[in-house]
Write an enzyme that holds these catalytic residues in place. Sequence first.
Site: not given
Length: 729
Positions: A367, A443, A478, A480, A529, A548
């Site tokens: 990232d 996030r 990913d 998130n 993760g 993670d």
Amino acid sequence: MSVRYIEDKKVFLLNTKHTSYQFRVAEFGFLEHLYYGRKITDTADYLPVRIRHGFEANPYESEKDRTICLDVLEQEYPGFGVSDFRVSAISVINGDGSNCMDLRYVSHKVTDGKYRLHGMPSLRDNGGTWQTLEVLMRDPYTQVEVTLVYGVLEEYDIITRCARIKNAGEQTVFVNAAHSACISFPTDQMDMISFYGSWGHERCAERTPVRHGKITVDSARGISSHYQNPSAILCSPDATEDGGDCYGIALVYSGNFAITTEVNDFKQTRLVAGVNPETLYWELTKGSIFETPEAVITYSFQGLSKMSQNFHRTVKHHLIPPQFIHERCPVLINNWEATMIDFDEEMLVNIAGKAKELGVEMFVMDDGWFGRRTDEYRGLGDWQCNREKLPSGIPGFSKRIHDMGLKFGIWIEPEMVNEDSQLYEEHPDWCIRIPGRKPTRQRYQLILDFSRDEVVEAIFQQLYEEFKDAQIDYIKWDMNRSMTDRFSSALPAHRQGEVCHRYVLGLYKLMEKMTKAFPHVRFEGCSGGGGRFDLGVLYYMPQIWCSDDTDAVERIHIQYGTSMIYPPFVMGAHVSECPNQQTGRTVSIDTRAALAYFGTFGYELDLNKISEEEQKAVSRQVKYYQEHGLVSAHGDYYRLSDPETEREYVAFMSVSNDKKEAVVGYVQRVSGANKGIIYLRLKGLEEQAVYEILELGIKLSGAALMYAGLPMPVIKADNEARVFTLMVR
Ligand code: GLA
């Protein structure tokens, strides 16, 4: 022939190498489950016993015969509202507002090969001995039709199931529950194993007896989630790794799911699994079809190891993209834990350079490389290289990494958008949120509305343009955040209950497009993760980042639970720095590697920052995985201890298909003065073969190693691992 229909008895027989699954057309066309378990040759239609139960409800046609009662008759696909009061497989709100579904047998057909789903992943035929059975049922009042679809894979004892629901009537109906499978067991003496967790703590195995009433494991987070996995095991209370009845079920699905067991007072256990009904309300207009995701089911009478191996082999040969079946993943280094988002080209090259020197094969840029991404609060949605960080763009940077002799991998999170991004500025309505309400942030990001084709297409175009001229070997995909504020501005009010499933269909569309556009690229799934570790993702991607939490001790539990259904070669497992960033624990670099060998091996740290001695260990480890990774990660996997109950040590091993090689991992959990010796009994070896144990310089027969065992060293340290390599020479 693995599928047979015995006409005079109206019994369907689905046979695999070691198992039989049977059901029949019973009175008045009800489809009645008869048997699932160890292979039998008789038809099991002698098993149902019709007796009165008291306070029973009966179908209208049974007149004064009060022994036919759906509350005990084990239907293959029970509908809601017509006197089976247990958890239903299907529930439909009909045109007149009523809520019931009375399904009766109409016809069936058997074909060779494996059926496919439309727009959803499912097991691949890949030349196995598959047969498909389709059984058509109909509700005579609404003309809603349900086709129960069964795939039978003989060699790995696998049965797959899904249901196709078609509105063949005149009026629009709404589906508010449609499971992929329902399985019945004539006993209440069963344990359920499911996999709970959270971020950093995924897929912890939990075993509990089933009980009267329902137990549900599910997700309503939009993704299959860290909190429960879309898989479960029902086993006899005496089941161990090596014996006992074990039934495993796993959904080929990455969204909201539910798996429910229900036990009644008549010693019957029912299991249903599929899309979570709590978040499903699907308009089915005249002529349209709703297809459920696929459920993969297996049975073993030889305990958990065999059950897991059935899944593992099936994932390898019938699920992951075929081009990766026999290929070891390159040993990679990922910069995430070393730099987080804040990096520039020289920092990355510095990490890659050292890694190359120590033998690592691929550099993965995580990232931070795109758009306005200078911190976690901005940039998602803009998949153009940030030239302040990487002046020559992705083509230039990937070339530089290739010129260093490394493969190149890159991180993306295509389902997301930050409000601080160009994409959001141009298309504020492209994300999932409810107009007029402040959305929940996680996030600091929002989820793009993948129920809309134009959003999926726009993200694909961005990624394609950015990557088409670059030298990309691997992509980490990913995701998130959890889904909240479920709403699509492209759907009318009465169809908002379709958003979650349509999102998953859109996600699969993008995965399909990306993997088709970049067929040689090895994709790795990831979701904070291991928040989306499921068979749906594995159809497109041969591996998924396990967690993670890279602490080796925590990984013992995570990889143990994960291995019940998923094979080691799909588990992303890396050596990271110590003290560990998530737990603060320090263990030796060899212990960290011993766990990671049983997965897709790699590193997640700056190798410039470790001692010279540790750097030497890294060179050794890379070489070890290059030589033995196809065994440790790809072999037949055996759990030699249960870390949830055995506190002193943990052990696991993999054996090559030809049984000529094996890798054993052993971790002494707690050191102690004056300890007794642990004799580790190995599994899966050839009795007569003589194995050299390379690390000990001794030779022993498979029989000795399996039945007498191998004495383990007493080590003066906690959490210290040893790896033993066995070879027939
Ligand atoms: C998630 C992943 C990590 C890393 C970060 C980047 O948390 O699991 O491995 O890629 O995102 O933001």
